[in-house]
Write a protein that holds these residues in place. Sequence first.
Motif, PDB file in Angstrom:
ATOM      1  N   LYS A   1      -8.569 -38.074  59.926  1.00  0.00           N
ATOM      2  CA  LYS A   1      -7.733 -37.433  58.903  1.00  0.00           C
ATOM      3  C   LYS A   1      -6.336 -38.061  58.872  1.00  0.00           C
ATOM      4  O   LYS A   1      -5.783 -38.333  57.811  1.00  0.00           O
ATOM      5  CB  LYS A   1      -7.639 -35.946  59.270  1.00  0.00           C
ATOM      6  CG  LYS A   1      -6.828 -35.107  58.341  1.00  0.00           C
ATOM      7  CD  LYS A   1      -6.793 -33.680  58.870  1.00  0.00           C
ATOM      8  CE  LYS A   1      -5.953 -32.809  57.964  1.00  0.00           C
ATOM      9  NZ  LYS A   1      -5.939 -31.438  58.436  1.00  0.00           N
TER      10      LYS A   1
ATOM     11  N   HIS B   1     -16.442 -32.800  58.328  1.00  0.00           N
ATOM     12  CA  HIS B   1     -15.949 -32.525  56.976  1.00  0.00           C
ATOM     13  C   HIS B   1     -14.937 -31.374  56.995  1.00  0.00           C
ATOM     14  O   HIS B   1     -13.893 -31.433  56.355  1.00  0.00           O
ATOM     15  CB  HIS B   1     -17.132 -32.188  56.060  1.00  0.00           C
ATOM     16  CG  HIS B   1     -16.727 -31.752  54.691  1.00  0.00           C
ATOM     17  ND1 HIS B   1     -16.833 -30.455  54.254  1.00  0.00           N
ATOM     18  CD2 HIS B   1     -16.175 -32.444  53.652  1.00  0.00           C
ATOM     19  CE1 HIS B   1     -16.377 -30.377  53.011  1.00  0.00           C
ATOM     20  NE2 HIS B   1     -15.981 -31.560  52.626  1.00  0.00           N
ATOM     21  N   ARG B   2     -15.235 -30.333  57.777  1.00  0.00           N
ATOM     22  CA  ARG B   2     -14.340 -29.167  57.838  1.00  0.00           C
ATOM     23  C   ARG B   2     -12.976 -29.566  58.411  1.00  0.00           C
ATOM     24  O   ARG B   2     -11.929 -29.236  57.856  1.00  0.00           O
ATOM     25  CB  ARG B   2     -14.969 -28.062  58.698  1.00  0.00           C
ATOM     26  CG  ARG B   2     -14.237 -26.732  58.639  1.00  0.00           C
ATOM     27  CD  ARG B   2     -14.736 -25.753  59.683  1.00  0.00           C
ATOM     28  NE  ARG B   2     -14.411 -26.158  61.049  1.00  0.00           N
ATOM     29  CZ  ARG B   2     -13.238 -25.974  61.621  1.00  0.00           C
ATOM     30  NH1 ARG B   2     -12.254 -25.380  60.984  1.00  0.00           N
ATOM     31  NH2 ARG B   2     -13.028 -26.387  62.872  1.00  0.00           N
TER      32      ARG B   2
ATOM     33  N   GLY C   1     -11.128 -32.220  56.119  1.00  0.00           N
ATOM     34  CA  GLY C   1     -10.797 -31.748  54.774  1.00  0.00           C
ATOM     35  C   GLY C   1     -11.009 -32.837  53.723  1.00  0.00           C
ATOM     36  O   GLY C   1     -10.531 -32.721  52.588  1.00  0.00           O
TER      37      GLY C   1
END
Length: 312
Positions: free
Chosen positions: A110, A133-134, A137
Amino acid sequence: MKRKKIGLIGAGNIGGELANLAMTKQLGDVVLFDIKAKEEFAKGKALDLEQASTLSGSDARVIGTSSWEDVAGADVLIVTAGVPRKPGQSRDDLVGINLPIIRDVAENAKKYCPNAFSIIISNPLDAMVYEYHRVTGFPKSMVAGMAGVLDSARFSLFLARAADASVKDLRTMVLGGHGDDMVPVLSACTINGVPVSQFVDAETLDAIVKRTRTGGGEIVKLMGTSAYYAPAASAIAMAEAYLNDEKRLLPSAAYLDGQYGYSGFFMGVPTVIGGGGVEKIVEVSLTADEKAMLQKSVESVQSVVDVVKKSI
Ligand code: APR
Protein backbone atom coordinates in the motif's frame (compact mmCIF):
# COMPACT_ATOMS: atom_id res chain seq x y z
CA MET A 1 10.29 4.00 -22.49
CA LYS A 2 11.51 2.51 -19.22
CA ARG A 3 11.25 -1.21 -18.67
CA LYS A 4 8.37 -2.35 -16.45
CA LYS A 5 9.14 -3.33 -12.87
CA ILE A 6 8.08 -6.69 -11.50
CA GLY A 7 8.18 -7.02 -7.70
CA LEU A 8 8.32 -10.60 -6.43
CA ILE A 9 7.53 -10.74 -2.72
CA GLY A 10 9.06 -13.96 -1.44
CA ALA A 11 12.29 -15.27 -2.95
CA GLY A 12 11.66 -18.95 -2.23
CA ASN A 13 10.84 -21.77 -4.63
CA ILE A 14 7.99 -20.05 -6.48
CA GLY A 15 9.67 -16.63 -6.26
CA GLY A 16 12.83 -17.98 -7.93
CA GLU A 17 10.92 -19.57 -10.82
CA LEU A 18 8.80 -16.41 -11.21
CA ALA A 19 12.01 -14.41 -11.52
CA ASN A 20 13.38 -16.85 -14.07
CA LEU A 21 10.26 -16.66 -16.25
CA ALA A 22 9.83 -12.88 -15.91
CA MET A 23 13.46 -12.41 -16.88
CA THR A 24 13.55 -14.82 -19.83
CA LYS A 25 10.25 -13.45 -21.16
CA GLN A 26 11.63 -9.93 -20.62
CA LEU A 27 8.47 -8.77 -18.87
CA GLY A 28 10.52 -6.15 -17.05
CA ASP A 29 13.22 -5.64 -14.46
CA VAL A 30 12.78 -8.02 -11.56
CA VAL A 31 13.04 -7.24 -7.85
CA LEU A 32 13.27 -10.38 -5.75
CA PHE A 33 12.28 -9.39 -2.20
CA ASP A 34 12.49 -11.43 0.99
CA ILE A 35 12.79 -10.83 4.73
CA LYS A 36 16.04 -9.50 6.23
CA ALA A 37 17.19 -12.99 7.28
CA LYS A 38 16.90 -14.14 3.64
CA GLU A 39 18.39 -11.04 2.02
CA GLU A 40 21.69 -12.67 1.06
CA PHE A 41 19.81 -15.67 -0.29
CA ALA A 42 17.66 -13.37 -2.46
CA LYS A 43 20.76 -11.53 -3.68
CA GLY A 44 22.47 -14.82 -4.53
CA LYS A 45 19.45 -16.08 -6.47
CA ALA A 46 19.24 -12.78 -8.36
CA LEU A 47 22.92 -12.94 -9.27
CA ASP A 48 22.61 -16.54 -10.46
CA LEU A 49 19.64 -15.55 -12.64
CA GLU A 50 21.40 -12.50 -14.08
CA GLN A 51 24.36 -14.66 -15.02
CA ALA A 52 21.95 -16.98 -16.85
CA SER A 53 20.59 -13.94 -18.70
CA THR A 54 23.82 -13.67 -20.67
CA LEU A 55 22.95 -17.06 -22.19
CA SER A 56 19.26 -16.40 -22.77
CA GLY A 57 20.02 -12.93 -24.09
CA SER A 58 17.69 -11.09 -21.73
CA ASP A 59 18.64 -7.52 -20.80
CA ALA A 60 16.21 -7.44 -17.87
CA ARG A 61 17.87 -6.71 -14.53
CA VAL A 62 17.29 -8.90 -11.49
CA ILE A 63 18.11 -7.69 -7.98
CA GLY A 64 17.67 -9.33 -4.59
CA THR A 65 16.71 -7.19 -1.61
CA SER A 66 15.01 -6.98 1.78
CA SER A 67 14.24 -3.29 1.37
CA TRP A 68 10.78 -2.20 0.21
CA GLU A 69 12.36 0.99 -1.19
CA ASP A 70 13.78 -1.20 -3.97
CA VAL A 71 10.31 -2.53 -4.79
CA ALA A 72 8.75 0.96 -4.85
CA GLY A 73 6.76 1.82 -7.96
CA ALA A 74 6.44 -1.78 -9.18
CA ASP A 75 3.94 -2.26 -12.04
CA VAL A 76 3.17 -5.83 -11.00
CA LEU A 77 3.53 -7.46 -7.59
CA ILE A 78 3.43 -11.23 -7.26
CA VAL A 79 3.18 -12.35 -3.64
CA THR A 80 4.42 -15.76 -2.48
CA ALA A 81 5.48 -14.64 1.01
CA GLY A 82 4.63 -17.27 3.58
CA VAL A 83 5.22 -20.90 4.31
CA PRO A 84 4.26 -23.72 1.95
CA ARG A 85 2.47 -26.94 2.91
CA LYS A 86 4.19 -29.97 4.32
CA PRO A 87 2.87 -33.49 3.75
CA GLY A 88 -0.39 -34.04 5.63
CA GLN A 89 -1.22 -30.32 5.86
CA SER A 90 -4.16 -28.69 4.10
CA ARG A 91 -3.85 -25.19 2.64
CA ASP A 92 -6.20 -23.98 5.37
CA ASP A 93 -3.76 -25.20 8.04
CA LEU A 94 -1.44 -22.36 6.96
CA VAL A 95 -3.80 -19.51 7.84
CA GLY A 96 -2.36 -18.78 11.31
CA ILE A 97 1.23 -18.53 10.04
CA ASN A 98 0.58 -16.76 6.74
CA LEU A 99 -1.99 -14.21 7.96
CA PRO A 100 0.50 -11.88 9.76
CA ILE A 101 2.85 -12.26 6.79
CA ILE A 102 0.23 -11.21 4.22
CA ARG A 103 -0.72 -8.24 6.46
CA ASP A 104 2.90 -7.11 6.60
CA VAL A 105 3.23 -7.43 2.81
CA ALA A 106 -0.07 -5.59 2.23
CA GLU A 107 0.94 -2.64 4.48
CA ASN A 108 4.14 -2.23 2.49
CA ALA A 109 2.49 -2.74 -0.88
CA LYS A 110 0.00 0.00 0.00
CA LYS A 111 2.81 2.37 0.93
CA TYR A 112 5.33 1.61 -1.82
CA CYS A 113 3.39 0.23 -4.79
CA PRO A 114 -0.02 1.92 -4.88
CA ASN A 115 -0.44 1.46 -8.63
CA ALA A 116 0.61 -2.16 -8.98
CA PHE A 117 -1.51 -5.01 -10.27
CA SER A 118 -1.19 -7.54 -7.43
CA ILE A 119 -1.29 -11.29 -7.95
CA ILE A 120 -1.45 -13.28 -4.72
CA ILE A 121 -0.22 -16.87 -4.53
CA SER A 122 0.23 -17.38 -0.75
CA ASN A 123 -2.11 -19.94 0.80
CA PRO A 124 -4.81 -20.40 1.89
CA LEU A 125 -5.28 -18.44 -1.32
CA ASP A 126 -8.87 -17.18 -1.15
CA ALA A 127 -8.43 -15.93 2.43
CA MET A 128 -5.00 -14.38 1.80
CA VAL A 129 -6.20 -12.42 -1.23
CA TYR A 130 -9.23 -11.25 0.77
CA GLU A 131 -6.99 -9.90 3.52
CA TYR A 132 -4.47 -8.36 1.11
CA HIS A 133 -7.28 -6.48 -0.61
CA ARG A 134 -8.78 -5.35 2.72
CA VAL A 135 -5.48 -4.05 4.13
CA THR A 136 -4.25 -2.34 0.95
CA GLY A 137 -7.62 -0.87 0.04
CA PHE A 138 -6.57 -1.28 -3.62
CA PRO A 139 -9.36 -1.26 -6.23
CA LYS A 140 -10.82 -4.75 -6.58
CA SER A 141 -9.82 -4.83 -10.24
CA MET A 142 -6.15 -4.52 -9.24
CA VAL A 143 -6.01 -7.55 -6.93
CA ALA A 144 -6.35 -11.16 -8.04
CA GLY A 145 -5.49 -14.54 -6.62
CA MET A 146 -3.67 -17.14 -8.68
CA ALA A 147 -5.28 -20.55 -8.35
CA GLY A 148 -7.67 -21.21 -11.22
CA VAL A 149 -5.00 -21.01 -13.92
CA LEU A 150 -2.97 -23.60 -12.03
CA ASP A 151 -5.93 -25.87 -11.27
CA SER A 152 -6.99 -25.65 -14.92
CA ALA A 153 -3.44 -26.43 -16.04
CA ARG A 154 -3.47 -29.58 -13.92
CA PHE A 155 -6.88 -30.54 -15.25
CA SER A 156 -5.72 -29.91 -18.83
CA LEU A 157 -2.64 -32.08 -18.44
CA PHE A 158 -4.52 -35.05 -17.01
CA LEU A 159 -7.16 -34.77 -19.75
CA ALA A 160 -4.57 -34.44 -22.51
CA ARG A 161 -2.80 -37.58 -21.32
CA ALA A 162 -6.06 -39.56 -20.99
CA ALA A 163 -7.29 -38.45 -24.44
CA ASP A 164 -3.86 -38.82 -26.04
CA ALA A 165 -4.27 -35.21 -27.21
CA SER A 166 -1.91 -32.28 -27.48
CA VAL A 167 -1.77 -30.05 -24.40
CA LYS A 168 -2.05 -27.15 -26.88
CA ASP A 169 -5.65 -28.08 -27.67
CA LEU A 170 -7.05 -28.38 -24.16
CA ARG A 171 -9.51 -25.72 -22.99
CA THR A 172 -10.52 -26.17 -19.36
CA MET A 173 -12.21 -24.10 -16.68
CA VAL A 174 -12.05 -24.60 -12.92
CA LEU A 175 -14.19 -22.56 -10.52
CA GLY A 176 -14.50 -22.12 -6.79
CA GLY A 177 -11.97 -21.97 -3.99
CA HIS A 178 -8.42 -23.26 -4.28
CA GLY A 179 -9.16 -26.27 -2.15
CA ASP A 180 -10.04 -29.88 -2.48
CA ASP A 181 -13.64 -29.03 -3.41
CA MET A 182 -12.82 -26.78 -6.38
CA VAL A 183 -15.25 -27.20 -9.29
CA PRO A 184 -13.94 -28.34 -12.67
CA VAL A 185 -16.63 -27.17 -15.14
CA LEU A 186 -16.89 -30.15 -17.46
CA SER A 187 -19.51 -28.44 -19.60
CA ALA A 188 -16.87 -25.82 -20.54
CA CYS A 189 -14.01 -28.27 -21.16
CA THR A 190 -13.15 -29.07 -24.74
CA ILE A 191 -10.37 -30.27 -26.97
CA ASN A 192 -10.33 -27.33 -29.35
CA GLY A 193 -14.09 -26.95 -29.17
CA VAL A 194 -15.00 -30.64 -29.12
CA PRO A 195 -16.44 -31.74 -25.74
CA VAL A 196 -13.93 -33.78 -23.72
CA SER A 197 -16.65 -36.38 -23.07
CA GLN A 198 -16.17 -37.42 -26.70
CA PHE A 199 -12.60 -38.50 -25.95
CA VAL A 200 -12.65 -39.62 -22.31
CA ASP A 201 -15.20 -41.98 -20.73
CA ALA A 202 -17.23 -40.92 -17.68
CA GLU A 203 -15.31 -43.08 -15.22
CA THR A 204 -11.93 -41.72 -16.34
CA LEU A 205 -13.30 -38.16 -16.28
CA ASP A 206 -14.44 -38.69 -12.73
CA ALA A 207 -11.01 -39.94 -11.68
CA ILE A 208 -9.39 -36.92 -13.40
CA VAL A 209 -11.67 -34.50 -11.55
CA LYS A 210 -10.67 -36.14 -8.26
CA ARG A 211 -6.97 -36.00 -9.16
CA THR A 212 -7.26 -32.32 -10.15
CA ARG A 213 -8.85 -31.43 -6.82
CA THR A 214 -5.97 -32.98 -4.90
CA GLY A 215 -3.36 -32.09 -7.54
CA GLY A 216 -1.43 -29.82 -5.17
CA GLY A 217 -1.41 -32.39 -2.37
CA GLU A 218 -0.11 -35.09 -4.72
CA ILE A 219 3.01 -33.00 -5.31
CA VAL A 220 3.42 -32.04 -1.63
CA LYS A 221 3.41 -35.75 -0.81
CA LEU A 222 6.06 -36.49 -3.43
CA MET A 223 8.38 -33.53 -2.78
CA GLY A 224 7.79 -32.69 0.89
CA THR A 225 6.94 -29.11 -0.14
CA SER A 226 4.51 -27.51 -2.54
CA ALA A 227 4.76 -27.18 -6.30
CA TYR A 228 6.58 -24.25 -7.90
CA TYR A 229 7.07 -24.58 -11.66
CA ALA A 230 3.38 -24.69 -12.63
CA PRO A 231 2.31 -22.12 -9.98
CA ALA A 232 4.95 -19.69 -11.27
CA ALA A 233 4.01 -20.26 -14.93
CA SER A 234 0.35 -19.65 -14.03
CA ALA A 235 1.00 -16.33 -12.29
CA ILE A 236 3.24 -15.21 -15.15
CA ALA A 237 0.37 -15.88 -17.61
CA MET A 238 -1.77 -13.51 -15.52
CA ALA A 239 1.00 -10.88 -15.33
CA GLU A 240 1.52 -11.03 -19.11
CA ALA A 241 -2.22 -10.65 -19.71
CA TYR A 242 -2.11 -7.45 -17.65
CA LEU A 243 1.14 -6.01 -19.01
CA ASN A 244 0.23 -6.72 -22.65
CA ASP A 245 -3.47 -5.84 -22.28
CA GLU A 246 -4.32 -9.28 -23.66
CA LYS A 247 -7.94 -9.47 -22.38
CA ARG A 248 -7.39 -13.14 -21.65
CA LEU A 249 -10.22 -15.17 -20.18
CA LEU A 250 -8.47 -16.78 -17.23
CA PRO A 251 -9.91 -18.22 -14.06
CA SER A 252 -8.66 -16.25 -11.05
CA ALA A 253 -9.72 -15.43 -7.52
CA ALA A 254 -11.65 -12.18 -7.93
CA TYR A 255 -13.81 -10.10 -5.61
CA LEU A 256 -17.43 -11.17 -6.01
CA ASP A 257 -20.09 -8.50 -6.13
CA GLY A 258 -23.21 -10.53 -6.81
CA GLN A 259 -21.75 -12.74 -9.55
CA TYR A 260 -22.88 -16.35 -9.30
CA GLY A 261 -25.15 -15.13 -6.47
CA TYR A 262 -22.30 -14.37 -4.03
CA SER A 263 -20.83 -11.16 -2.62
CA GLY A 264 -18.14 -9.85 -0.32
CA PHE A 265 -15.24 -12.27 -0.75
CA PHE A 266 -12.71 -13.51 -3.32
CA MET A 267 -13.15 -16.81 -5.11
CA GLY A 268 -12.11 -18.48 -8.35
CA VAL A 269 -14.25 -17.39 -11.31
CA PRO A 270 -13.62 -16.83 -15.03
CA THR A 271 -12.17 -13.32 -15.37
CA VAL A 272 -11.01 -11.13 -18.22
CA ILE A 273 -7.50 -9.86 -17.47
CA GLY A 274 -6.17 -6.93 -19.48
CA GLY A 275 -4.57 -3.55 -18.97
CA GLY A 276 -7.26 -2.61 -16.46
CA GLY A 277 -6.45 -5.63 -14.28
CA VAL A 278 -9.46 -7.86 -13.63
CA GLU A 279 -11.68 -6.08 -16.13
CA LYS A 280 -14.67 -8.39 -15.94
CA ILE A 281 -16.05 -11.46 -14.25
CA VAL A 282 -17.70 -13.78 -16.74
CA GLU A 283 -20.71 -15.79 -15.63
CA VAL A 284 -20.99 -19.18 -17.34
CA SER A 285 -24.14 -21.22 -17.03
CA LEU A 286 -23.69 -24.12 -14.65
CA THR A 287 -25.52 -27.41 -14.38
CA ALA A 288 -27.43 -28.13 -11.16
CA ASP A 289 -24.57 -30.43 -10.06
CA GLU A 290 -21.95 -27.76 -10.74
CA LYS A 291 -24.01 -25.18 -8.80
CA ALA A 292 -24.21 -27.54 -5.82
CA MET A 293 -20.44 -28.15 -5.98
CA LEU A 294 -19.83 -24.40 -6.16
CA GLN A 295 -22.00 -23.83 -3.07
CA LYS A 296 -19.92 -26.41 -1.17
CA SER A 297 -16.71 -24.72 -2.29
CA VAL A 298 -18.09 -21.31 -1.25
CA GLU A 299 -18.79 -22.68 2.23
CA SER A 300 -15.18 -23.87 2.56
CA VAL A 301 -13.84 -20.49 1.39
CA GLN A 302 -16.14 -18.61 3.75
CA SER A 303 -15.09 -20.69 6.75
CA VAL A 304 -11.43 -19.67 6.24
CA VAL A 305 -12.34 -16.05 5.43
CA ASP A 306 -14.33 -16.03 8.71
CA VAL A 307 -11.16 -17.01 10.60
CA VAL A 308 -9.47 -13.99 9.01
CA LYS A 309 -12.41 -11.65 9.77
CA LYS A 310 -12.52 -12.74 13.43
CA SER A 311 -8.85 -11.83 13.86
CA ILE A 312 -9.28 -8.25 12.57
N1 APR B 1 7.89 -10.73 3.30
C1 APR B 1 8.50 -11.29 2.24
N2 APR B 1 8.81 -12.60 2.16
C2 APR B 1 8.51 -13.37 3.20
C3 APR B 1 7.85 -12.87 4.35
C4 APR B 1 7.55 -11.47 4.37
N3 APR B 1 6.93 -10.92 5.41
N4 APR B 1 7.67 -13.90 5.20
C5 APR B 1 8.18 -15.00 4.62
N5 APR B 1 8.69 -14.68 3.40
C6 APR B 1 9.39 -15.54 2.45
C7 APR B 1 10.18 -16.67 3.09
O1 APR B 1 11.36 -16.19 3.73
C8 APR B 1 10.47 -17.57 1.90
O2 APR B 1 11.70 -17.29 1.28
O3 APR B 1 8.51 -16.23 1.57
C9 APR B 1 9.31 -17.24 0.93
C10 APR B 1 8.44 -18.45 0.61
O4 APR B 1 9.21 -19.34 -0.11
P1 APR B 1 9.12 -20.93 0.06
O5 APR B 1 9.20 -21.28 1.53
O6 APR B 1 10.12 -21.56 -0.86
O7 APR B 1 7.63 -21.25 -0.39
P2 APR B 1 7.04 -21.39 -1.88
O8 APR B 1 7.05 -22.82 -2.30
O9 APR B 1 7.65 -20.37 -2.76
O10 APR B 1 5.48 -21.04 -1.59
C11 APR B 1 5.09 -19.79 -1.11
O11 APR B 1 2.90 -19.98 -2.11
O12 APR B 1 1.73 -21.79 -3.04
C12 APR B 1 1.93 -20.99 -1.92
O13 APR B 1 1.39 -22.51 -0.15
C13 APR B 1 2.43 -21.79 -0.75
O14 APR B 1 1.97 -20.08 0.85
C14 APR B 1 3.00 -20.71 0.12
C15 APR B 1 3.58 -19.72 -0.90
